[in-house]
Structure formats: structure tokens, C-alpha cells
Scaffold this motif. Structure first.
Motif, short mmCIF file in Angstrom:
data_model
loop_
_atom_site.label_atom_id
_atom_site.label_comp_id
_atom_site.label_asym_id
_atom_site.label_seq_id
_atom_site.Cartn_x
_atom_site.Cartn_y
_atom_site.Cartn_z
N ASP A 42 0.87 -1.18 0.00
CA ASP A 42 0.00 0.00 0.00
C ASP A 42 0.91 1.23 0.00
O ASP A 42 2.02 1.19 0.55
CB ASP A 42 -0.87 -0.03 1.27
N HIS A 85 0.80 3.84 1.61
CA HIS A 85 1.01 4.41 2.94
C HIS A 85 1.76 3.43 3.83
O HIS A 85 1.57 2.22 3.71
CB HIS A 85 -0.34 4.78 3.55
N ASP A 112 -3.22 2.19 -4.19
CA ASP A 112 -3.04 3.65 -4.14
C ASP A 112 -1.70 4.18 -4.65
O ASP A 112 -1.56 5.41 -4.77
CB ASP A 112 -3.41 4.22 -2.75
ZN LIG Z 1 -3.04 3.43 1.55
#
Ligand SMILES: [Zn+2]
Length: 302
Positions: A157, A159, A234
């Protein structure tokens, strides 16, 4: 063999369509998979996770708040939505779904939960659209049940996987690897066993080169019995929050690289979908479907 896919209609907690979190992507993902003919009898349905499971990854006081829908407003603000009955149930279902997918992966080599990857939920509380840390719950449960002795979390991901890093900070049997945008959320990162912070704007080639160079290292250092793969989409160039510039082909190559690496070594892989933020939720669901297409290629012929 067909790819085992774990899903529950309650994954979609039906937030208003105007909400920043694109909740309808869970329902649309299943429609995308249906169009691909991937739902032919291989759907596994979880039951909500009991407190006993959730307490393995979270403080029991916080679990109690989630189950009784009494999460303090301060924490709800950090999560990004109120933890009402539907959101609470969704978090319990997604956690149980990753547990179920992990068990199926151990049996069949690979399985995916059509939710999960709530990696910002820490031991003491949720944050960043994450109420309960499903991978944290599932990994802790596998250790307790003796189904795995060593576990690797590959978190791609965009993040950083601060919540998972927090939950397993004192657990040497779980190796956490996060490759993410260094300047992106969360501002205060919690150290994983291995963190690779990438620059904003990175494109396919440089991203994939770093990934390929790193997988042998994390595999050697963790010697896992199972891998949890957070395939957040993302890092895509069209993502509202990602700031990276990966293409659809880049994401597909990423998933193929990760899943191929571990399946070539006969290590089970449990995939979870992770983050993806776009106002065009139909395109977003298509992006999440890439993980399932790639995973299905590696489950066929096993
Ligand atoms: Zn994320």
C-alpha cells in the motif's frame, strides 16, 4: 484449481457516496470479479470475528469500544468515520475474512480476501480509515494456533504500515516489510522490520526495480511459513492520495512479482486489497481486481 475468494456483503458499510472513503468499491469489486467469471463457486463467507480473536492484536478495551460502538470521538476522527453498527460489523467481518483467507492459503497455496489491509489500526486504536487490523488479527491467531511459526507481511500500500508494525513490534516471529511513499501519511511512522520510503512521483520501472531487489532479502530474513500481501492500489497515478505514478501494467507486474516470488518457493500467500482512493469508483474496483487476476494465475495448475 480456482482461486479461493473470501467475501461478505457486509464489507460494504454503505457510507454516503459523497464520503471521502470510497466504500462502494467492495461491492463493485465483486461485480468486476463476476464479469471475469471468477466467482464460480469459490466464494468463502466469513462470520464476524469474536473479541477473543481481536484481542490478540488489539487492547481489549479498544476492542470492547468497537464491538459496542462506543469508540471515543477523538479516535473516530482519527479513523475518518463514525464507528456505528455497520462499520463495526464491517471491521469484524473483514478481520475474520483475512483469517479465513489465511487458513485457505495454508491449505491451497493462495487465497484472497476481497477486503482487508487495514494497516493503520494500531494495538491501542484505529486510524486512517482503519478500525481493526485484519492482518494483525490473522497473523496473531495463526501463531497462537500453531498454524505458522514465522510470518512475513509484505505491505505495498502506498502508505506506511504503521499499525501492523506497532502490533508486532515485540513479536520476532512476524517480520513486517513496508514499501511506501516516504512523504505520505502517516506523518509519524512506526518502524517496521524493514521500511523502504520511496519518493513522490516514482514510476513503474524504478518502483519494480526496488521491489525485485528487496524481496530476496526479506524472504531470507523472515523465512516465512506464510506471507500476507497488502496489494493496495493507491500507488496508481490516478489515485487521489497516492502521489506515485504507477500504471495498471505496473501494478499487475508488481503483483506478479510478489506472488510469483513466493509461490515459486512454495510459500503460501494470503492477499488483501488494501487502499485505493478515487472518485471514479468503477475504475478503482477494476484496479483492485488485478490482484485477483494475478492470484488466479498462480492458483491454476497447482
Ligand atoms: Zn493506503
Amino acid at each position: 484449481m480456482t482461486l479461493p475468494i473470501v467475501h461478505h456483503p457486509g464489507y460494504d458499510a454503505k457510507l454516503p457516496p459523497t464520503h471521502r472513503f470510497p466504500m462502494s468499491k467492495y461491492s463493485l469489486l465483486m461485480e468486476s470479479l463476476a464479469v471475469r467469471g471468477m466467482l464460480g463457486g469459490a466464494i468463502e463467507v466469513p462470520s464476524p470475528a469474536a473479541a477473543e480473536w481481536l484481542n490478540r492484536a488489539h487492547d481489549s478495551g479498544y476492542v470492547e469500544q468497537v464491538l459496542s460502538c462506543t469508540v471515543p470521538h477523538r479516535i473516530e476522527r482519527e479513523i475518518g468515520f463514525p464507528v456505528d453498527e455497520r462499520v463495526s460489523r464491517r471491521a469484524q467481518l473483514a478481520s475474520a475474512g483475512t483469517v479465513l483467507a489465511a487458513r485457505l492459503a495454508l491449505q491451497q497455496g493462495i487465497a484472497c480476501n476481497a477486503a482487508g489491509g487495514s494497516h493503520h489500526a494500531r494495538r491501542s486504536q484505529g486510524a486512517g480509515f482503519c478500525t481493526l487490523n485484519d492482518v494483525g488479527v490473522a497473523a496473531a491467531l495463526l501463531l497462537t494456533e500453531g498454524l505458522a511459526e514465522r510470518i512475513l507481511v509484505v505491505d505495498l500500500d502506498v502508505h506506511q504500515g504503521d499499525g501492523t508494525a506497532d502490533i508486532f513490534a515485540e513479536e520476532p516471529r512476524v517480520f513486517t516489510f513496508s514499501m511506501h511513499g516516504e512523504r505520505n501519511y502517516p506523518v509519524r511512522k512506526i518502524a517496521s522490520d524493514l521500511d523502504i520510503g520511496l519518493p513522490d512521483g516514482i514510476e513503474d520501472a524504478a518502483y519494480l526495480e526496488t521491489l525485485r531487489a528487496t524481496l530476496p532479502t526479506v524472504t531470507a530474513r523472515s523465512a516465512p511459513d506464510i506471507v500476507f500481501y497488502n496489494a493496495g492500489v493507491d500507488p496508481h497515478f490516478a489515485d487521489r492520495l497516492g502521489r506515485m505514478k504507477l500504471t495498471d501494467d505496473g501494478l499487475r507486474e508488481r503483483d506478479t512479482t510478489v506472488i510469483g516470488h513466493f509461490r515459486d518457493r512454495d510459500i503460501p500467500v494470503c492477499g488483501v486489497i488494501g487502499g485505493g482512493y478515487s472518485t471514479d469508483v468503477a475504475s478503482l474496483a477494476e484496479r483492485h481486481a488485478i490482484l485477483f487476476e494475478v492470484a488466479a494465475e498462480f492458483s491454476a495448475g497447482d
